[in-house]
Design a protein around this motif. Sequence first.
Motif, PDB file in Angstrom:
ATOM      1  N   THR A  90     -23.246 -23.934  20.389  1.00 50.09           N
ATOM      2  CA  THR A  90     -22.053 -23.081  20.765  1.00 50.09           C
ATOM      3  C   THR A  90     -21.686 -23.594  22.235  1.00 50.09           C
ATOM      4  N   PRO A  91     -20.563 -23.904  22.391  1.00 48.89           N
ATOM      5  CA  PRO A  91     -20.180 -24.751  23.788  1.00 48.89           C
ATOM      6  C   PRO A  91     -19.804 -23.286  24.659  1.00 48.89           C
ATOM      7  N   VAL A  92     -20.242 -24.043  26.128  1.00 46.99           N
ATOM      8  CA  VAL A  92     -19.804 -23.278  27.251  1.00 46.99           C
ATOM      9  C   VAL A  92     -18.551 -23.811  27.742  1.00 46.99           C
ATOM     10  N   LEU A  93     -17.641 -22.760  27.877  1.00 44.81           N
ATOM     11  CA  LEU A  93     -16.279 -23.181  28.040  1.00 44.81           C
ATOM     12  C   LEU A  93     -15.887 -23.068  29.588  1.00 44.81           C
ATOM     13  N   ASN A  94     -15.630 -24.145  30.188  1.00 46.84           N
ATOM     14  CA  ASN A  94     -15.526 -23.755  31.663  1.00 46.84           C
ATOM     15  C   ASN A  94     -14.300 -23.904  32.113  1.00 46.84           C
ATOM     16  N   HIS A  95     -13.116 -24.093  31.539  1.00 45.43           N
ATOM     17  CA  HIS A  95     -11.583 -23.945  32.061  1.00 45.43           C
ATOM     18  C   HIS A  95     -10.812 -23.408  30.944  1.00 45.43           C
ATOM     19  N   LEU A  96      -9.430 -23.095  31.394  1.00 44.26           N
ATOM     20  CA  LEU A  96      -8.468 -22.315  30.296  1.00 44.26           C
ATOM     21  C   LEU A  96      -8.433 -23.738  29.246  1.00 44.26           C
ATOM     22  N   GLY A  97      -8.273 -24.738  29.632  1.00 47.51           N
ATOM     23  CA  GLY A  97      -7.998 -25.801  28.726  1.00 47.51           C
ATOM     24  C   GLY A  97      -9.261 -25.875  27.461  1.00 47.51           C
ATOM     25  N   ASP A  98     -10.290 -25.728  27.800  1.00 50.24           N
ATOM     26  CA  ASP A  98     -11.419 -25.461  26.848  1.00 50.24           C
ATOM     27  C   ASP A  98     -11.222 -24.309  26.080  1.00 50.24           C
ATOM     28  N   ILE A  99     -10.925 -23.347  26.707  1.00 48.45           N
ATOM     29  CA  ILE A  99     -10.486 -22.004  25.812  1.00 48.45           C
ATOM     30  C   ILE A  99      -9.516 -22.205  24.852  1.00 48.45           C
ATOM     31  N   GLU A 100      -8.395 -22.895  25.447  1.00 47.20           N
ATOM     32  CA  GLU A 100      -7.317 -23.227  24.374  1.00 47.20           C
ATOM     33  C   GLU A 100      -7.721 -23.879  23.327  1.00 47.20           C
ATOM     34  N   LEU A 105      -9.221 -17.259  36.281  1.00 49.04           N
ATOM     35  CA  LEU A 105      -9.836 -15.896  35.927  1.00 49.04           C
ATOM     36  C   LEU A 105      -8.950 -14.878  36.158  1.00 49.04           C
ATOM     37  N   ASP A 106      -8.276 -14.843  37.168  1.00 45.46           N
ATOM     38  CA  ASP A 106      -6.950 -14.005  37.098  1.00 45.46           C
ATOM     39  C   ASP A 106      -6.205 -13.934  35.837  1.00 45.46           C
ATOM     40  N   GLU A 155      -5.284 -11.155  32.911  1.00 42.35           N
ATOM     41  CA  GLU A 155      -3.927 -10.916  32.756  1.00 42.35           C
ATOM     42  C   GLU A 155      -3.614 -10.857  31.401  1.00 42.35           C
ATOM     43  N   GLN A 156      -4.087 -12.204  30.943  1.00 38.56           N
ATOM     44  CA  GLN A 156      -3.747 -12.650  29.488  1.00 38.56           C
ATOM     45  C   GLN A 156      -4.937 -12.614  28.589  1.00 38.56           C
ATOM     46  N   PRO A 157      -5.499 -11.729  28.340  1.00 37.57           N
ATOM     47  CA  PRO A 157      -6.966 -11.613  27.619  1.00 37.57           C
ATOM     48  C   PRO A 157      -6.464 -12.022  26.125  1.00 37.57           C
ATOM     49  N   GLU A 158      -5.351 -12.105  25.733  1.00 38.49           N
ATOM     50  CA  GLU A 158      -4.979 -12.854  24.268  1.00 38.49           C
ATOM     51  C   GLU A 158      -5.144 -14.311  24.166  1.00 38.49           C
ATOM     52  N   ARG A 159      -5.390 -14.942  25.518  1.00 36.88           N
ATOM     53  CA  ARG A 159      -5.888 -16.316  25.281  1.00 36.88           C
ATOM     54  C   ARG A 159      -7.055 -16.526  24.712  1.00 36.88           C
ATOM     55  N   ALA A 191     -15.345  -9.258  37.740  1.00 37.37           N
ATOM     56  CA  ALA A 191     -14.859 -10.022  36.827  1.00 37.37           C
ATOM     57  C   ALA A 191     -15.278  -9.221  35.460  1.00 37.37           C
ATOM     58  N   LEU A 192     -16.408  -8.870  35.228  1.00 38.33           N
ATOM     59  CA  LEU A 192     -16.742  -8.222  34.125  1.00 38.33           C
ATOM     60  C   LEU A 192     -16.241  -6.917  33.694  1.00 38.33           C
ATOM     61  N   ALA A 193     -15.547  -6.123  34.833  1.00 41.58           N
ATOM     62  CA  ALA A 193     -15.339  -4.994  34.582  1.00 41.58           C
ATOM     63  C   ALA A 193     -13.686  -5.193  34.142  1.00 41.58           C
ATOM     64  N   ARG A 194     -13.349  -6.449  34.512  1.00 42.76           N
ATOM     65  CA  ARG A 194     -11.704  -6.314  34.145  1.00 42.76           C
ATOM     66  C   ARG A 194     -11.399  -7.423  32.876  1.00 42.76           C
ATOM     67  N   LEU A 195     -12.671  -7.936  32.256  1.00 39.48           N
ATOM     68  CA  LEU A 195     -12.618  -8.794  31.176  1.00 39.48           C
ATOM     69  C   LEU A 195     -12.950  -7.965  29.823  1.00 39.48           C
ATOM     70  N   PRO A 196     -12.579  -8.321  28.682  1.00 39.81           N
ATOM     71  CA  PRO A 196     -12.963  -7.720  27.320  1.00 39.81           C
ATOM     72  C   PRO A 196     -14.581  -7.781  27.255  1.00 39.81           C
ATOM     73  N   ALA A 197     -15.155  -6.500  26.797  1.00 36.38           N
ATOM     74  CA  ALA A 197     -16.525  -6.306  26.727  1.00 36.38           C
ATOM     75  C   ALA A 197     -17.227  -7.402  25.949  1.00 36.38           C
ATOM     76  N   ALA A 198     -18.233  -8.004  26.549  1.00 39.75           N
ATOM     77  CA  ALA A 198     -19.204  -8.803  25.751  1.00 39.75           C
ATOM     78  C   ALA A 198     -20.493  -8.874  26.740  1.00 39.75           C
ATOM     79  N   PRO A 199     -21.478  -9.534  26.187  1.00 37.22           N
ATOM     80  CA  PRO A 199     -22.764  -9.587  26.847  1.00 37.22           C
ATOM     81  C   PRO A 199     -22.584 -10.802  28.319  1.00 37.22           C
ATOM     82  N   ALA A 200     -23.548 -10.500  29.168  1.00 35.77           N
ATOM     83  CA  ALA A 200     -23.528 -11.413  30.414  1.00 35.77           C
ATOM     84  C   ALA A 200     -24.707 -12.288  30.741  1.00 35.77           C
TER      85      ALA A 200
END
Length: 375
Positions: free
Chosen positions: A110-120, A153-154, A158-162, A195-204
């Motif tokens: 399982t990778p730990v994604l560190n930036h938006l490029g990783d997520i993409e 993070l912002d 704003e774009q959780p569809e990412r 951040a957690l309050a504004r992001l989709p729910a998942a464990p932390a």
Amino acid sequence: MTTMSASDPASFAGALLTIDLDAVVANWTLLRDRVGGPARCAAVVKADAYGLGASRVAPALFAAGCRTFVVAQVEEAIALRAVLPADAEVLSLGGLPPGSAAEFAAHGVTPVLNHLGDIEAWTAFCRERGEARPAVVHIDTGMNRLGLGPDELDCLIEQPERLTGMSVRLWMTHLACAEADTPMNAQQLGRFRMALARLPAAPASLANSSSVFLGPAYHFDLVRPGCALYGVNPTPAAANPMRPTVRLDARVLQVRSVDTAMTVGYGATHRVAGKGKVATIAVGYADGYPRTLSGRGHVFVGGIPAPVVGRISMDLITVDVTALPEGAVAPGALVELIGPNRPVDTVAEEAGTIGYEILTSLGRRYHRVHVGGTA
Ligand SMILES: Cc1ncc(COP(=O)(O)O)c(C=O)c1O
């Protein structure tokens, strides 16, 4: 004529490193009990389990109930996979190097994604495969090292569809000063909560070893201790609650009689003050014994301290054994470099470093023995 027996290499090894797997397991159990159920306590086993041998440490912790293992690099993760059952989860902190997604998937890492490029890159890979594969997303709350910074993070908020296509296994952050009593800990905790309050729910997950001792507010769903498993004090301002896990004994190669005006070792940095004895020990900076310990600290011979004199060289250190009883030290004897009389943290402090560095530098030439553990 005497011949050397090849049957027991320990009997003529320059130094013996004894690693107590039961102590590692006891340390994990202590941390697990502090945070709750076993699934909530991971084990950080990067850098070969902080020098203790991940292929021995990780299975011992799995047998004790640990199910999540954390490393820094995908190569470490792949090596770990080979020694752990399939239901162990292996997280790799170092992001998603370009082109590596298939490698992560193939080995169930399982990778730990560190930036938006990783997520993409990870979401694209997941969509292509038609599988919502898990990944951890690292949010930087103040380290300015790895993880999504405030702007990224912002953007994600704003774009959780990412995140579409992947499964967020954990939102993760890491404290900069967990071992200290500083307002920065509460600041980072506050930023993470926001951040957690504004992001989709998942464990932390937030806590390293020291953060476990900051209280339940810092525990979230998974804690990630490393150094405390291996006996380094996670609460430097208080007594060490952890058990020591390593012992390093090194062999005396020679004992010299010395007298006034003689010097010892490279650079002639130590001048002998009077009639005495110097023992030469088979460990040096090539074994990870720091050169900054030249002329500093002690080794112990039968529980009696003997000061290190002169420079640490590549393969040798020299100690003043004048004060030891006659016959207490002879060629072939073992002296304690790390152990009950010299905890890792003491060696580190004298060397001007931290216990982490002493452990991760433990030499490859040492004769290693793992004791205890059920695996
Ligand atoms: C992201 C992360 N989590 C947890 C740890 C474990 O930290 P410690 O060894 O202080 O418990 C580390 C160690 O460097 C880390 O980088």
